[in-house]
Design a protein around this motif. Structure first.
Motif, PDB file in Angstrom:
ATOM      1  N   UNK A 231      19.149 -26.333  12.819  1.00 43.94           N
ATOM      2  CA  UNK A 231      18.620 -24.992  12.579  1.00 43.94           C
ATOM      3  C   UNK A 231      17.827 -24.942  11.273  1.00 43.94           C
ATOM      4  N   UNK A 232      18.369 -25.570  10.225  1.00 38.80           N
ATOM      5  CA  UNK A 232      17.682 -25.591   8.926  1.00 38.80           C
ATOM      6  C   UNK A 232      16.392 -26.407   9.014  1.00 38.80           C
ATOM      7  N   UNK A 233      16.490 -27.576   9.645  1.00 37.12           N
ATOM      8  CA  UNK A 233      15.338 -28.471   9.735  1.00 37.12           C
ATOM      9  C   UNK A 233      14.257 -27.934  10.680  1.00 37.12           C
ATOM     10  N   UNK A 234      14.675 -27.092  11.628  1.00 31.24           N
ATOM     11  CA  UNK A 234      13.737 -26.620  12.650  1.00 31.24           C
ATOM     12  C   UNK A 234      13.078 -25.301  12.352  1.00 31.24           C
ATOM     13  N   UNK A 235      13.328 -24.723  11.184  1.00 26.49           N
ATOM     14  CA  UNK A 235      12.722 -23.442  10.831  1.00 26.49           C
ATOM     15  C   UNK A 235      12.008 -23.546   9.487  1.00 26.49           C
ATOM     16  N   UNK A 236      10.938 -22.813   9.348  1.00 22.99           N
ATOM     17  CA  UNK A 236      10.222 -22.758   8.075  1.00 22.99           C
ATOM     18  C   UNK A 236       9.407 -21.463   8.021  1.00 22.99           C
ATOM     19  N   UNK A 237       9.228 -20.963   6.815  1.00 22.89           N
ATOM     20  CA  UNK A 237       8.428 -19.754   6.649  1.00 22.89           C
ATOM     21  C   UNK A 237       7.033 -20.127   6.187  1.00 22.89           C
TER      22      UNK A 237
END
Length: 326
Positions: A231-237
């Motif tokens: 989840x952390x690695x697959x999201x970015x702003x």
């Protein structure tokens, strides 16, 4: 002037320490302020004694929790008011309204600001939602922030899944459960800066394209805090690449929500945009996270406001507000 940066985090060197404390302090020092950091968590006497000893002209309030009570930051804002200390961010009344997501929605409804349909499941009160809420639904704690209590199974598609998640929130988080319709679409964050004439910063979009197939497009606890998780690695702003008309629509709704909830000095509004072009307010974050690489500071940078200027602008807004409180 003397400025106290007030935080609930432990001192430097502790694993819980947040770099935002030093970043804000350095930004204030760049404008020749005399800055001290006061880290207090759960000790009311230490809070009062620390403020009295430092005698600040302004408290830059970074407190997000205090002691074991989930509404501790409300009490901190109240203590600052009782001590007659000027401070950034709202008072206890504003924080109380903004923390309770059901009250937030009631105020938004009064002002005609759109938000998802919802119901609140308290420990002793289970409303009848049959025919009123459409699946899928998202189930989250009523009062928690920082995505606490939002997990992969928070997005539910049946009454059985919904009840399991409600019970988990009641038993593990010790909070009421907010159940609201899940808005399919793109997720945006709009930072707002100001009081009498607030300005909306360029929208930030949360990119979920790196998530594994089938994983809910929700920024939950793991996406925010567990660096090893998919989840952390697959999201970015990122700065939103959208038509100007859409940008203005998002900013208009964000400003309406900001004013309705009486957010003071600065804040961030979380929004969802449907494929049909409808905008819904998901959450109102007063005194949002100020870390240099965070969404709020990134949006300010896109608007031509460097980090040091942003922090000092917030301080100036707070000082002006205390000179003209009404």
């Amino acid at each position: 002037m003397r400025v106290t940066v007030l935080t609930h985090l432990e001192k430097k060197g502790d694993t819980k320490y947040d770099v935002v404390v030093d970043q804000v302090a350095e930004a204030l020092r760049s404008e020749k302020h005399t800055v001290k950091v006061l880290a207090v968590h759960g000790d009311v006497a230490a809070l009062i004694e620390g403020i009295r000893a430092q005698r600040p002209g302004l408290v830059f309030n970074l407190v997000e929790s205090f002691g074991r009570h989930f509404a501790g930051e409300i009490g901190v804002a109240g203590a600052l008011q009782l001590l007659c200390v000027r401070h950034t961010g709202g008072g206890p009344g504003e924080y109380y309204l903004q923390q309770d997501k059901a009250l937030t929605k009631e105020i938004l409804a009064y002002h005609g600001v759109p938000f998802p349909n919802y119901a609140v499941f308290r420990h002793d009160s289970y409303p009848d939602t049959s025919g009123r809420l459409r699946m899928p639904l998202i189930v989250k704690p009523l009062r928690m922030d920082a995505s606490i209590g939002i997990e992969t199974d928070s997005l539910v598609r049946s009454a059985t899944q919904m009840m399991k998640r409600i019970v988990a929130i009641h038993e593990k988080i010790k909070d009421a459960a907010l159940v609201e319709e899940y808005i399919e679409g793109r997720e945006f964050y709009v930072g707002v800066l100001g009081n009498r004439k607030p300005i909306a910063l360029p929208p930030i979009e949360m990119d979920f394209s790196g998530l594994p197939a089938g994983m809910p497009r929700v920024l939950g606890r793991r996406a925010k805090w567990v660096k090893s998780s998919p989840e952390y690695k697959g999201t970015k702003s990122k700065i939103a690449e959208i038509p100007n008309e859409t940008k203005l629509q998002l900013q208009r709704v964000a400003l309406d929500a900001y004013r309705a909830l009486r957010v003071r000095d600065y804040g961030r509004i979380d929004l969802r945009l449907t494929p049909a072009g409808e905008v819904y307010v998901i959450e109102v974050n007063a005194s949002c996270y100020l870390e240099k690489s965070g969404e709020f500071a990134t949006a300010a940078q896109a608007a031509g406001i460097r980090y040091g200027s942003l922090v000092n602008a917030i301080a100036k807004l707070a000082l002006a507000r205390f000179r003209r409180p009404y």
